[in-house]
Design a protein around this motif. Structure first.
Motif, PDB file in Angstrom:
ATOM      1  N   SER A  43      -9.298   6.467 -12.332  1.00  0.00           N
ATOM      2  CA  SER A  43     -10.055   5.228 -12.515  1.00  0.00           C
ATOM      3  C   SER A  43     -10.022   4.778 -13.969  1.00  0.00           C
ATOM      4  CB  SER A  43     -11.495   5.375 -12.001  1.00  0.00           C
ATOM      5  OG  SER A  43     -12.164   6.418 -12.653  1.00  0.00           O
ATOM      6  N   LEU A  44     -10.042   5.715 -14.911  1.00  0.00           N
ATOM      7  CA  LEU A  44      -9.931   5.373 -16.328  1.00  0.00           C
ATOM      8  C   LEU A  44      -8.589   4.706 -16.612  1.00  0.00           C
ATOM      9  CD1 LEU A  44     -11.339   5.590 -19.111  1.00  0.00           C
ATOM     10  CD2 LEU A  44     -10.169   7.783 -19.395  1.00  0.00           C
ATOM     11  N   TRP A  45      -7.521   5.254 -16.059  1.00  0.00           N
ATOM     12  CA  TRP A  45      -6.189   4.673 -16.258  1.00  0.00           C
ATOM     13  C   TRP A  45      -6.094   3.273 -15.651  1.00  0.00           C
ATOM     14  CZ3 TRP A  45      -2.801   9.521 -14.845  1.00  0.00           C
ATOM     15  CH2 TRP A  45      -2.818  10.414 -15.927  1.00  0.00           C
ATOM     16  N   ILE A  46      -6.637   3.097 -14.458  1.00  0.00           N
ATOM     17  CA  ILE A  46      -6.587   1.788 -13.807  1.00  0.00           C
ATOM     18  C   ILE A  46      -7.392   0.762 -14.604  1.00  0.00           C
ATOM     19  CG2 ILE A  46      -7.272   0.493 -11.743  1.00  0.00           C
ATOM     20  CD1 ILE A  46      -6.519   3.085 -10.153  1.00  0.00           C
ATOM     21  N   LEU A  47      -8.565   1.172 -15.100  1.00  0.00           N
ATOM     22  CA  LEU A  47      -9.370   0.273 -15.928  1.00  0.00           C
ATOM     23  C   LEU A  47      -8.622  -0.111 -17.204  1.00  0.00           C
ATOM     24  CD1 LEU A  47     -12.877   1.911 -15.535  1.00  0.00           C
ATOM     25  CD2 LEU A  47     -12.235  -0.397 -14.814  1.00  0.00           C
ATOM     26  N   GLY A  48      -7.978   0.862 -17.818  1.00  0.00           N
ATOM     27  CA  GLY A  48      -7.204   0.580 -19.031  1.00  0.00           C
ATOM     28  C   GLY A  48      -6.084  -0.402 -18.763  1.00  0.00           C
ATOM     29  N   PHE A  49      -5.360  -0.187 -17.687  1.00  0.00           N
ATOM     30  CA  PHE A  49      -4.247  -1.066 -17.347  1.00  0.00           C
ATOM     31  C   PHE A  49      -4.742  -2.464 -16.988  1.00  0.00           C
ATOM     32  CE2 PHE A  49      -1.106  -2.869 -14.414  1.00  0.00           C
ATOM     33  CZ  PHE A  49       0.017  -2.829 -15.228  1.00  0.00           C
ATOM     34  N   ALA A  50      -5.816  -2.545 -16.208  1.00  0.00           N
ATOM     35  CA  ALA A  50      -6.354  -3.853 -15.810  1.00  0.00           C
ATOM     36  C   ALA A  50      -6.816  -4.639 -17.027  1.00  0.00           C
ATOM     37  CB  ALA A  50      -7.513  -3.672 -14.826  1.00  0.00           C
ATOM     38  N   GLN A  51      -7.478  -3.969 -17.926  1.00  0.00           N
ATOM     39  CA  GLN A  51      -7.957  -4.621 -19.142  1.00  0.00           C
ATOM     40  C   GLN A  51      -6.790  -5.091 -19.992  1.00  0.00           C
ATOM     41  OE1 GLN A  51      -8.208  -4.617 -23.255  1.00  0.00           O
ATOM     42  NE2 GLN A  51      -7.529  -2.768 -22.263  1.00  0.00           N
ATOM     43  N   ALA A  52      -5.749  -4.277 -20.097  1.00  0.00           N
ATOM     44  CA  ALA A  52      -4.604  -4.613 -20.948  1.00  0.00           C
ATOM     45  C   ALA A  52      -3.806  -5.781 -20.394  1.00  0.00           C
ATOM     46  CB  ALA A  52      -3.697  -3.396 -21.119  1.00  0.00           C
ATOM     47  N   THR A  53      -3.705  -5.878 -19.079  1.00  0.00           N
ATOM     48  CA  THR A  53      -2.881  -6.929 -18.476  1.00  0.00           C
ATOM     49  C   THR A  53      -3.626  -8.244 -18.316  1.00  0.00           C
ATOM     50  OG1 THR A  53      -3.402  -6.098 -16.255  1.00  0.00           O
ATOM     51  CG2 THR A  53      -1.352  -5.313 -17.289  1.00  0.00           C
ATOM     52  N   ALA A  54      -4.935  -8.238 -18.547  1.00  0.00           N
ATOM     53  CA  ALA A  54      -5.688  -9.489 -18.509  1.00  0.00           C
ATOM     54  C   ALA A  54      -5.342 -10.298 -19.754  1.00  0.00           C
ATOM     55  CB  ALA A  54      -7.190  -9.194 -18.465  1.00  0.00           C
ATOM     56  N   LYS A  55      -5.386 -11.610 -19.621  1.00  0.00           N
ATOM     57  CA  LYS A  55      -5.097 -12.466 -20.765  1.00  0.00           C
ATOM     58  C   LYS A  55      -6.102 -12.166 -21.878  1.00  0.00           C
ATOM     59  CE  LYS A  55      -4.354 -17.184 -22.171  1.00  0.00           C
ATOM     60  NZ  LYS A  55      -4.388 -18.572 -21.817  1.00  0.00           N
ATOM     61  N   GLY A  56      -5.595 -11.772 -23.044  1.00  0.00           N
ATOM     62  CA  GLY A  56      -6.451 -11.389 -24.161  1.00  0.00           C
ATOM     63  C   GLY A  56      -6.793  -9.917 -24.165  1.00  0.00           C
ATOM     64  N   GLY A  57      -6.177  -9.142 -23.269  1.00  0.00           N
ATOM     65  CA  GLY A  57      -6.429  -7.707 -23.192  1.00  0.00           C
ATOM     66  C   GLY A  57      -5.836  -6.964 -24.377  1.00  0.00           C
ATOM     67  N   ASN A  58      -6.125  -5.694 -24.451  1.00  0.00           N
ATOM     68  CA  ASN A  58      -5.721  -4.882 -25.586  1.00  0.00           C
ATOM     69  C   ASN A  58      -4.931  -3.668 -25.100  1.00  0.00           C
ATOM     70  OD1 ASN A  58      -5.797  -2.865 -27.674  1.00  0.00           O
ATOM     71  ND2 ASN A  58      -7.433  -4.032 -28.657  1.00  0.00           N
ATOM     72  N   TRP A  59      -3.641  -3.617 -25.464  1.00  0.00           N
ATOM     73  CA  TRP A  59      -2.799  -2.497 -25.047  1.00  0.00           C
ATOM     74  C   TRP A  59      -3.148  -1.216 -25.795  1.00  0.00           C
ATOM     75  CZ3 TRP A  59      -0.103  -2.006 -20.785  1.00  0.00           C
ATOM     76  CH2 TRP A  59       0.240  -3.164 -20.089  1.00  0.00           C
ATOM     77  N   GLY A  60      -3.732  -1.338 -26.969  1.00  0.00           N
ATOM     78  CA  GLY A  60      -4.170  -0.152 -27.714  1.00  0.00           C
ATOM     79  C   GLY A  60      -5.267   0.596 -26.976  1.00  0.00           C
ATOM     80  N   LEU A  61      -6.224  -0.154 -26.410  1.00  0.00           N
ATOM     81  CA  LEU A  61      -7.272   0.473 -25.604  1.00  0.00           C
ATOM     82  C   LEU A  61      -6.695   1.117 -24.353  1.00  0.00           C
ATOM     83  CD1 LEU A  61     -10.236  -2.069 -25.793  1.00  0.00           C
ATOM     84  CD2 LEU A  61     -10.132   0.236 -26.753  1.00  0.00           C
ATOM     85  N   ALA A  62      -5.710   0.456 -23.760  1.00  0.00           N
ATOM     86  CA  ALA A  62      -5.062   1.023 -22.575  1.00  0.00           C
ATOM     87  C   ALA A  62      -4.365   2.332 -22.934  1.00  0.00           C
ATOM     88  CB  ALA A  62      -4.071   0.029 -21.982  1.00  0.00           C
ATOM     89  N   ALA A  63      -3.693   2.363 -24.084  1.00  0.00           N
ATOM     90  CA  ALA A  63      -3.032   3.596 -24.532  1.00  0.00           C
ATOM     91  C   ALA A  63      -4.069   4.680 -24.785  1.00  0.00           C
ATOM     92  CB  ALA A  63      -2.213   3.327 -25.793  1.00  0.00           C
ATOM     93  N   GLY A  64      -5.198   4.298 -25.380  1.00  0.00           N
ATOM     94  CA  GLY A  64      -6.281   5.261 -25.603  1.00  0.00           C
ATOM     95  C   GLY A  64      -6.816   5.816 -24.299  1.00  0.00           C
ATOM     96  N   ALA A  65      -6.948   4.953 -23.294  1.00  0.00           N
ATOM     97  CA  ALA A  65      -7.418   5.400 -21.978  1.00  0.00           C
ATOM     98  C   ALA A  65      -6.418   6.365 -21.357  1.00  0.00           C
ATOM     99  CB  ALA A  65      -7.648   4.205 -21.056  1.00  0.00           C
ATOM    100  N   PHE A  66      -5.138   6.062 -21.494  1.00  0.00           N
ATOM    101  CA  PHE A  66      -4.110   6.943 -20.940  1.00  0.00           C
ATOM    102  C   PHE A  66      -4.133   8.301 -21.646  1.00  0.00           C
ATOM    103  CE2 PHE A  66       0.133   8.786 -20.879  1.00  0.00           C
ATOM    104  CZ  PHE A  66       0.320   8.903 -19.505  1.00  0.00           C
ATOM    105  N   ILE A  67      -4.201   8.283 -22.968  1.00  0.00           N
ATOM    106  CA  ILE A  67      -4.203   9.535 -23.737  1.00  0.00           C
ATOM    107  C   ILE A  67      -5.447  10.360 -23.433  1.00  0.00           C
ATOM    108  CG2 ILE A  67      -4.351  10.480 -26.083  1.00  0.00           C
ATOM    109  CD1 ILE A  67      -2.523   8.066 -26.916  1.00  0.00           C
ATOM    110  N   LEU A  68      -6.614   9.719 -23.432  1.00  0.00           N
ATOM    111  CA  LEU A  68      -7.843  10.449 -23.118  1.00  0.00           C
ATOM    112  C   LEU A  68      -7.787  11.015 -21.704  1.00  0.00           C
ATOM    113  CD1 LEU A  68     -10.664  11.447 -23.807  1.00  0.00           C
ATOM    114  CD2 LEU A  68     -11.543   9.245 -22.993  1.00  0.00           C
TER     115      LEU A  68
END
Length: 125
Positions: free
Chosen positions: A46-71
Motif C-alpha cells: 500500500s505504501l508503494w501504491i500510494l507513492g506511485f499514485a502521488q507521483a503520477t498525479a499532476k504536480g506529484g513528486n517522484w522523490g517522495l515516490a522513491a522514498g516510499a519505495f526505499i522505505l
C-alpha cells in the motif's frame, strides 16, 4: 478512489500489526507471526501504491515516490531478517527499530495520501 482504499488498508494493517507486535513482545501468540508478516507485506504494497499514485498525479513528486519505495524495501527486508539480527539479550534494539520503521511507514503513507489529495484538488481548480 484507489488512494482512499490504499490509505485505509495501510492504516488498518499497521494498527493490526502493531497490536500483534505488542502481543509478541509479551511472549504470547507467537503462532500468529505469519499473520503479522502478511500485514507487513500489505503495509509495504500500500505504501508503494500510494507513492506511485502521488507521483503520477499532476504536480506529484517522484522523490517522495522513491522514498516510499526505499522505505518499503527496508521495512520488507528488515521484517524478514529481524529474527537473525542481534540475537540474544540485545534483540530488543532490533524490535524497537522494527517498530520505528513501521511507524515511519504509516507517517510517510499519510503524507503521500495528503499530498495526492492536495495536488489533485489543485489540478481540478
Amino acid at each position: 478512489m484507489l488512494v482512499r482504499i490504499m490509505i485505509m488498508i495501510l492504516r488498518l494493517s499497521v494498527l493490526l500489526a502493531l497490536i500483534l507486535g505488542i502481543v509478541f513482545w509479551t511472549g504470547n501468540a507467537l503462532n500468529l507471526i505469519p499473520v503479522h508478516m502478511g500485514l507487513g507485506i500489505l503495509v509495504v504494497l500500500s505504501l508503494w501504491i500510494l507513492g506511485f499514485a502521488q507521483a503520477t498525479a499532476k504536480g506529484g513528486n517522484w522523490g517522495l515516490a522513491a522514498g516510499a519505495f526505499i522505505l518499503g524495501l527496508i521495512v520488507f527486508i528488515f521484517g524478514l531478517e529481524q529474527q537473525t539480527l542481534l540475537p540474544g539479550s540485545a534483540h530488543w534494539v532490533i524490535q524497537i527499530i522494527h517498530l520505528l520503521l513501521g511507524l515511519l511507514a504509516i507517517g510517510l503513507g499519510e503524507m503521500l495520501a495528503a499530498r495526492y489529495k492536495r495536488v489533485t484538488q489543485a489540478a481540478a481548480a
